[in-house]
Every structure is written in structure tokens, then in C-alpha cells.
Design a protein around this motif. Structure first.
Motif, short mmCIF file in Angstrom:
data_model
loop_
_atom_site.label_atom_id
_atom_site.label_comp_id
_atom_site.label_asym_id
_atom_site.label_seq_id
_atom_site.Cartn_x
_atom_site.Cartn_y
_atom_site.Cartn_z
N LYS A 1 0.83 -1.21 0.00
CA LYS A 1 0.00 0.00 0.00
C LYS A 1 0.86 1.26 0.00
O LYS A 1 0.57 2.24 -0.67
CB LYS A 1 -0.85 -0.01 1.27
N LEU A 2 1.94 1.20 0.79
CA LEU A 2 2.81 2.35 0.93
C LEU A 2 3.73 2.53 -0.27
O LEU A 2 3.93 3.65 -0.76
CB LEU A 2 3.67 2.16 2.20
N LYS A 3 4.28 1.41 -0.77
CA LYS A 3 5.30 1.50 -1.82
C LYS A 3 4.71 1.45 -3.23
O LYS A 3 5.35 1.89 -4.18
CB LYS A 3 6.32 0.35 -1.67
N GLY A 4 3.50 0.93 -3.36
CA GLY A 4 2.86 0.86 -4.67
C GLY A 4 2.83 2.21 -5.38
O GLY A 4 3.27 2.31 -6.54
N PRO A 5 2.34 3.25 -4.72
CA PRO A 5 2.32 4.57 -5.38
C PRO A 5 3.73 5.06 -5.75
O PRO A 5 3.90 5.71 -6.78
CB PRO A 5 1.67 5.47 -4.32
N SER A 6 4.74 4.73 -4.94
CA SER A 6 6.13 5.09 -5.30
C SER A 6 6.51 4.45 -6.62
O SER A 6 7.11 5.09 -7.49
CB SER A 6 7.12 4.59 -4.23
N VAL A 7 6.18 3.17 -6.75
CA VAL A 7 6.51 2.46 -7.98
C VAL A 7 5.78 3.10 -9.16
O VAL A 7 6.36 3.31 -10.22
CB VAL A 7 6.14 0.96 -7.84
N ASP B 1 14.96 4.85 -1.95
CA ASP B 1 14.28 3.85 -1.14
C ASP B 1 14.45 2.47 -1.78
O ASP B 1 14.60 2.35 -3.00
CB ASP B 1 12.79 4.18 -1.04
N PHE B 2 14.39 1.43 -0.98
CA PHE B 2 14.62 0.08 -1.51
C PHE B 2 13.58 -0.35 -2.54
O PHE B 2 13.83 -1.27 -3.31
CB PHE B 2 14.78 -0.94 -0.37
N ALA B 3 12.43 0.33 -2.57
CA ALA B 3 11.44 0.02 -3.60
C ALA B 3 11.96 0.38 -5.00
O ALA B 3 11.40 -0.05 -6.01
CB ALA B 3 10.13 0.76 -3.34
N ALA B 4 13.06 1.11 -5.06
CA ALA B 4 13.66 1.47 -6.34
C ALA B 4 14.28 0.26 -7.03
O ALA B 4 14.79 0.36 -8.15
CB ALA B 4 14.70 2.58 -6.16
N VAL B 5 14.23 -0.90 -6.37
CA VAL B 5 14.63 -2.13 -7.07
C VAL B 5 13.75 -2.29 -8.32
O VAL B 5 14.12 -2.97 -9.28
CB VAL B 5 14.53 -3.36 -6.14
N TYR B 6 12.57 -1.64 -8.29
CA TYR B 6 11.71 -1.65 -9.48
C TYR B 6 12.45 -1.18 -10.72
O TYR B 6 12.22 -1.66 -11.83
CB TYR B 6 10.49 -0.76 -9.24
N GLU B 7 13.36 -0.23 -10.55
CA GLU B 7 14.13 0.30 -11.69
C GLU B 7 14.97 -0.79 -12.35
O GLU B 7 15.31 -0.70 -13.53
CB GLU B 7 15.02 1.46 -11.25
#
Lengths: 291, 291, 291, 291
Positions: free
Chosen positions: B219-225, B279-285
Motif C-alpha cells: 500500500k505504501l510502496k505501490g504509489p512510489s513504484v 528507497d529500496f522500492a527502487a529495485v523496481y528500476e
């Protein structure tokens, strides 16, 4: 056929409670099932009974279908006394079965070629949510039809999505199930490392449940992992099949999915070791190693 | 030193609110920080100020420490006017810093060699939970000490665990963070496949949030992605470091972790591409590819 | 010390035949070994014997060292009566031991700080090639020194490389061994799939040996895999250690290595199952699954 | 039809030199090709020309077929004026095309149902080996037929294998190509790590070529990797397709193949980035990352 009359094809574990929920809200429903014995409880609840899929479509403006698999879904549409024989302009067909991309497209084309309208609407959720009217519908195809049946979807489910052209429903389901399979793989590696590290798995579960990763699946499957008991809610062989199909989708689209591909191999290892009919959390058996 | 007097070493982003929470509940607290300016707000809130770590320990029956990293945690213990100089029988030391297995063991041995008692208690949670007294403590070491400080842990956190001998706290943190890193990798592959499949990522997020996988992190990281904007809450390079250490733990224990190892390589790819401080959600990149 | 006099430290399985090859070609050699009994056969072959590493360096213009591991290599240099005590301008030190990047740098700096010249020269090849003068030298450090000792390297080996600054030798060895470990992983998966497919593994070996992939390793290790017998030529735990170090190098340089990371987990699985002391081809035990 | 008369269907890059080699050794050959213009050079070399596949089979005791893909192989057998129309007891059919397991079985069943004998015999080797009579035949099906055509296979190839029942030839080819794809993945990771480590890739190639891993493929593809130029000898999209099929075989047989699955994802990444028509060594483009 009267306006606002509904058909329901397929009265299995899912279809029966879904049709019952429609009846309970006062909708007029005609049912059909290959094994007609299964119609009895619905008729008792107020449904009319058709003697064939074609007759059911003829009697209804909108027909829902909940069939076991792509083969059954195709047979009911294309077979003798099937859906196509009675499909005409003004009629609609809503397939809530879980089928693949291609089957959905093939059925959709046949329906629209006859002048009918088509909506693919695979559900997320199993027996319990079906009974409680708490399913989630992943719809794609005819958007006007989608809007028209909102009242019926709301009776059978807690939420529905319109995702685009036919095929999008099947693809969404694959994406969701791939994510679930990989997430379970990650979870099982954490549980296995905890055990090897001399930590209590029950404490790991508690810690996870207090943090940002807290989710119903860890809560539900954690005790299964601890007991090494995996009664099938979602059989591992089906979970693995969905991962295979999602990986094939990535392959086709040029999207590398190495984490999911590696998780998939763990499911294959578990399947090869005889856990195919266990719950998909039994992938733990392929992850942990003897101490 | 009076019974029930507490010391607090390290007044950074985490230590300051933790010590304030102790003061607010009426506990007697003596504080010390390398940069003494940071003591001011605590003194204003009622704390006494020590001029060295040793003096702080001398004035307290139980001393807490929240230091930046293993090097700082070691320096405060072993350095001049450090903890060891004042440690004696009857005194206790609770290190709530995040350090590795080995550093925890080294500090623990030094404390107990002086007759003191030691508890390792790394926390799960960041600035917000520290302020709200909602941290989670992963404790290991002296169990009697653990029981005695329950009132203080309850003031600073919402839950604490006693996990066993010193080292177990550090290992639990690695297991949790490895699971988190792999789960994020699985999530990003799902998000990437959704996009390549022509699905709306926002709809995938909604579907996930309604099912068994629903969790605060998605929920928190989805919008970041979705926005491809990754302001650092937990920097990717730190997340990757924890995965590396967890994989090394698996290596040492003979526990294969292929899903996590593959996820780790995605973080390395992201780090190599310049996203280490995101942020570690940047693994999406590293997961998504151009269409 | 006369110009053109050579020292040799370390007379194990590798060092003994290497020093013998130098003697056989008429070079003047002074030897030293921690356990002096091992010097006897060399002295018989014409070597002088030193009573310490320092004495050996004193008597030689160029000293070679073949020690067991980084700890031994460091002890001989930095310990009492060690290399450093006798190192001066005009003397040279060639370390042919396999050490890590950091140890090589530390030794190199110490030697050059004393005015000496340093060459790191780990070898590729084991006992047989050492006896036959067929080793490969992966050299790095002082290039002039490298040129000067070409005659000696040519006696002990079939080929030598100059790779750059100190550390490059160790890194080249890691790259080679990582490639080897992953290639063995690929091979074992092919062998396992052949067996599961009902194909004869011996026929797969023949087919491979006739095509573009034909190589001595498949030829040598194939029969081991077929017999499931893995007498250690290169122990699995050492192969896995090299993969771990190579993956750490990739991590540090931001180079993702997912195939090798996945292969490494298979080695960890094999090690965890008790095959650490078997040959590294025993990774097959972790790849194949029961039928 | 005279005893010892041969048919040859399909005169492309591979079929033309194969048929020419048969003619050159004095065998009687009747040829057919969909585009009959391609028959000219064979007729000049002494072949008879048939006007259809059926006519070619009628004129021959044993007919070879080298078709482009499963679709073409099926069309020539099952289509109008196809192989089946002329197939009778006493006649034999040898399909040297590369087809999948299932197509081979389907064709084999149809041939034997007509009383004919069938051999599946996919080749390893491309244009050059075909011209030089250096192909490798991976045969399966009728073993007596295999023995009888040994003289012809020996003219066209350097080696042939009999692997068992129909399907084994296709499976052997998948196992070989999966091993090749994964081995190339391992090689590219080694090359990428060398570059990131500041080593010369040319030196790595030299070191590899002197050791146990030395093989023609590294020698041939290494320079391509160094130049980042990948003219297609074996197109990446075909190599990836074979890996996909091999992984599907492992899936079906319960054999986990994590190294190959991870390598496959690198090929998918390369394909997605537009390298599908380059040589399969272009997987390097997906492995290396910018410095």
C-alpha cells in the motif's frame, strides 16, 4: 424471455452459492448444470430449470457461467445445445470461470459474432467468499454490459474491476497469482532460515505480523509451515501452473522475471517430490533442507 | 546511583524520542551524547547529563544505548571513558542499536566479563514508531534483565520479544529484512508484468489490497513504484546489505536461498545503476524494462 | 647473495615440484619450509637450506613463496624471522600462493615499503601440472620483475600472464573459478534433465564432446556424475568459497550475476547436504532429484 | 522404385548440401522442393526430380526430409500430394528436421499406421558441417532402419546416435541446447565481471583457453562479446525458445532447473531489448551493465 431475467450455467462449489445469492436478492434466475441433479436445491430456492445451456440462454437476457476449466467453458459454448445456438443480438454472456487468455478471446469472438455481448469476469476468492457474497470480479470486455450488471456483481461479490478488452481479466489473475507464488517463496525462505538460525518460527510470524509486511496469507499459512501440514486450499500444482503461465506471458512480452522464475523452480521441485496436491505453501518442503 | 535510575547513550533520530518517552513516564534518566549539544532538549525535559559514557553508566543501574552502527556501538563501549570503565556487578547494559551478530557477541562478552548483565535489543521500526512508543524490540541475552526492563520497553515500544542467547536478535533482524527484500522483489515483478500486459498498476494495487496478500508495504510502496519516485525511507543500499548478510548466514548454515539470492542480484543491479540512496522500492528500476 | 640466486618458501604438494623444476634447469635455489623435514629431498637435488624465511630472502635475489592460504602467506612475511626482516632494496618477492585481493595488497605494500619489488602470481593448475611444469601464472604487480623472471616462470609453467596492478591476479582467479562453478552447474542440470527424460547420460556426454561445447572438464567430470562418485580434485567447499568471493566482488562493483548466484545456491545446498569435501562436481547431488 | 533409391524433401541451406553429399557418393537420389527452382543444381549433379512429395516417396525406398520447422514438416507429410499418400509397407521415412517432441510423435504414428518405418534424426551442426559431411545425427524410432541407413548418415555426418523411441531425438536436442544456453550465460557473467574488475577480457579468454574449460564456443564467441558485435549464427530468439522448451520439459518431469531458468530470463531480457535476431551470444547485452 423477460428483461432482467438471468441464466446461470454451472452449479459446482462456486456456482451454487453464487446463483443462490442472486435468488436471495429477488432476481429471476434460470439454471442449468450438466448433471441436472445439482439443480434441485436451486429450484427449491425459486430458480427455473433449463434442460440445456441453449434453453437457459434463450430464457435469459444475461447468462452467467461458472465452469471448471477452459475445456468445460468451451464445451458449454460450442457444443450441441450450447450457448451459441441460442445467442442473438440483445443477449449477453458473462463468463466468470477461470480460463486462459486465448479461451476467453475465442469465446468472446464467437458470442459477438452472433450479435451478443460478452464479459470475461474471473473471480478472486474461493468457496467461503462465494457463499458470503465476498468475491472479487476481474472483468474485461463489454463495458456497457459491465455497468448494467453491477447490481448482480455487487450481490455476489464485494468488489469488481473493469480492466479493458477481453483477455485483461485472465492476465490480471496471472499477475496476481505470480506475485502470490513468489511472495510465498520468499516467506518460506525466511521461515527456513529462521529455523536453521535457531530462531522460533512462531516468533518470526509474530514479528512479521506486527510490521509493514503483515498480511492474511502469512498469518494463515505460517502455522501450516510450522506443522508441516498442508491441506489443500489452493493446490500447489495449480499455483505452479499459474506461475508457468505468467512466466510465459513475461517471455512473450520481453519482461524478465528472474525472482518468479526461481520461485517457480522451487514449486517444480516440490511438485516433483510429490507435493502437487498439497496446498501451495508446501513449497516449503522444497525450500527447507535437513539440519 | 539509585535503584531504578536509567542511562541513555546516543541521542540521534531514534534515541532522542526514546529517552523522552522514558522521561515522560517519570523514569529517572541520565543522558550522554558524543555531541553534547544534543542533550539540551532532554535536560529541559528533566534528564541529568553525563560528561562521558562511563559517567552515565556510573550514575545508572541500567544503561540503554542507541548508536548509529557497529563501529559507534563498539567505540562507546571499548573507547576511553567508555562503558567498560564503569561497568561492574549489579549494573546492566541494553544495546538497542542495530549491529551484527559478531559485534553483539563481542560487546556482550566484555560486559559480562566485568560482572555486568547484557541484553541485545535491536528495534524494528523507524522515526515515527520511536516517537509514538510503537517500536518492536528483538531481545536476546540475559533473560532476567529482559523481564526487569519490561516496563521501560513497554514505554518505548508496542511489543518486545525474547529470542534466546546473544546474536539471536541480530539474526532475527536479518531474516525479517531478507523476507522483506525478496517480497519487494516479487511485488516489483508483478507491477512490471502488469504494465507490460497493458494493465493499470493502480488496479493491481487495488486487487492485491482486497485479497490474502494485503499488507501495509504494498500500500505504501505501490504509489512510489507508479510514480517512479523513491524518496528514501529505507535506503536500497542498506536493504541490499541486509540481504547480503542474510545470504551469508544461509551460506554458513547450509541453507540454500535461491529466491532471495536472485532478488539480491536485482538490488545489486539497481545499486549499480545509481539507486543505492533511493528507497529500496527502487529495485523496481532494475526489474522493469523499457517497452 | 649472488645475482640470479633464488629462494623458495613453502614445500608442499605444489612448492616441492616447482622448486625441483627450477633446480633441474640449473638454477641456484635456497629453500625453507616451516617443517624443515620437507627440505631433505630438495637438498638432495642440489638446493641450499635456510633456517628461516628471513635467511632464505637474505641468501636470494628473488624469492618465491607457495603457501597454503592467506594466513600462512601473511605469517611468513610478517612473522618473526620472516620475509620483511631481510627485505631490502634490490631484492624481490614473488608470491605464487592463492590469496585474496586484500592479503596480496597488504603483502605488496609491506615489501615495497622496504624497498623491495613485489609480484603476485597465483597459479591455475594443480599437482600434475606443477610436476610437469605446465602451470599457468596469473601475475600482477611489478612488471619489470615479471619480465626478469620469465625464464623461471617458463620452467615451472606453460604460460604466464601480466594482468596489471597487485590484486588483478586474485581477481582473475575469482572470475575464472566463478565461470567454472556456473558452467558446472549448467552441465549438471543438463545431465539431470537427460536422466529424467529417459536419455542415456553417456550419450549426452558423447554428443557434447562432438560439438562446440566440447571441453576437458565435461569429459573428466561426466563419468563422475554418472557414477555419482566424487573423489575430491577441487573440493566443493573451496569452489563454493570462490563463487561467494566472486559474487561479493560483483556486489561491490555493481555487477549483477544472477546465473552464478543461483548456481552458488546449488553449491550451498550440496554443502549443506554433506558434500563439502567431495569434488565440486558433487553439486550434481543438489541438482538431481529422485525419480 | 528400385531398392536402394533415396528421396530427399526440402532443399534449403541444410538440405541442398546433404543431398549433394549423397549424390557425390554415387547414391541414387530423387529430390523435391516446394519451390522447384531449387532442384536445378541437384538435377545437374545427377538427381531425379519429383513433382510432389508423394511422387518422391513413390520413387524411393527411403525418403529423407529436411524442413524448416514443425509446421513445414507436418504440411509435407499430411498435406495434399504429401508423404502419407504414397507411404506403404516397405517404405521408410527419415525426418532430419528439428521439430518438437509432439510433432515427431504425430508424424511417426502416421507413417507407421500406413505400414512404413520412421526415424526421427534431428541434426546438430549448421551450414558448414552440412557441406563438409560433418553433421551429428540424434536418431530415435525404428532401430533396424537406423542400422540400414548407416552408410548414408556416414556420408552426411561424422557421427550418429540411436537414442530410443521417437521423441528422444527432440529431447536430446533440447537438453544440449539448454546446456549451451546456460553455459553461455555463465560465460557472459564471467566476461562482464572481468570488465568491471578492470581485467582485460582478452586475457580472460586466453586463461580459459589454457584450462579445463577450454572449448570452441568460448573461442568463437569471446571475440564477439569483446566487440559487442553479434552477427547471427544461432539467433538468440531460437536459443531462448529451446531453453523455454527444455524448461517446460523439466517442469513436466518434476526436474527443477534453477540455473537454466535464471539464464533463460537473461535471454528474455536481451530479446525484450531488441537482440532477438542477433546471435545468442548477445545475451551479454543483458548481463553487462554500464560502468
Amino acid at each position: 424471455m423477460s428483461t432482467g431475467s438471468f441464466g446461470f450455467l454451472g452449479l459446482g462449489i462456486m456456482g451454487t452459492p453464487m446463483a443462490k445469492n442472486l435468488l436471495a436478492k429477488g432476481f429471476s434466475v434460470t439454471v442449468w448444470n450438466r448433471d441436472s441433479a445439482k439443480c434441485a436445491s436451486l429450484v427449491e430456492a425459486g430458480a427455473k430449470q433449463a434442460s440445456s445451456a441453449a434453453e437457459c440462454v434463450e430464457a435469459s437476457s444475461i447468462t452467467f457461467a461458472m465452469l471448471a476449466d477452459p475445456a468445460a467453458a468451451s464445451a458449454v459454448v460450442f457444443g450441441p445445445k450450447g450457448v451459441l445456438e441460442a445467442m442473438t443480438a440483445g443477449k449477453s454472456y458473462v463468463d466468470v470461470s477461470t480460463v486462459d487468455d486465448e479461451t476467453a478471446l475465442k469465446i468472446g469472438e464467437a458470442i459477438t459474432a452472433k450479435g451478443g455481448r460478452f464479459l470475461e469476469a474471473p473471480v478472486s476468492g474461493s468457496k467461503g467468499p462465494a457463499e458470503q457474497g465476498q468475491l472479487i470480479f476481474l472483468c474485461a470486455g463489454d463495458e456497457t454490459l459491465y455497468s448494467e450488471i453491477t447490481p448482480q456483481l455487487d450481490v455476489m461479490g464485494k468488489k469488481s474491476f473493469f480492466l479493458g478488452a477481453v483477455g485483461a481479466g485472465a492476465r490480471m489473475k496471472l499477475v496476481v497469482n505470480m506475485t502470490m507464488g513468489s511472495m510465498m517463496g520468499a516467506f518460506c525462505e525466511g521461515m527456513a532460515l529462521a529455523e536453521k538460525s535457531g530462531l522460533e518460527q512462531s516468533q518470526l510470524l509474530e514479528v512479521l505480523d506486527l510490521g509493514a509486511m503483515a498480511n492474511p496469507m502469512f498469518k494463515l499459512k505460517g502455522p501450516s509451515v510450522m506443522k508441516r501440514a498442508f491441506p489443500p486450499a489452493f493446490p500447489l500444482k495449480h499455483a505452479q501452473k499459474d506461475m508457468r503461465l505468467a512466466l510465459a506471458l513475461g517471455d512473450q512480452l520481453g519482461q524478465p522475471l528472474p525472482v518468479s522464475a526461481t520461485a517457480n523452480e522451487a514449486y517444480i521441485r516440490a511438485k516433483g517430490a510429490g507435493h502437487g496436491d498439497s496446498d501451495f505453501a508446501a513449497v516449503y518442503e522444497a525450500v527447507q533442507t535437513k539440519p
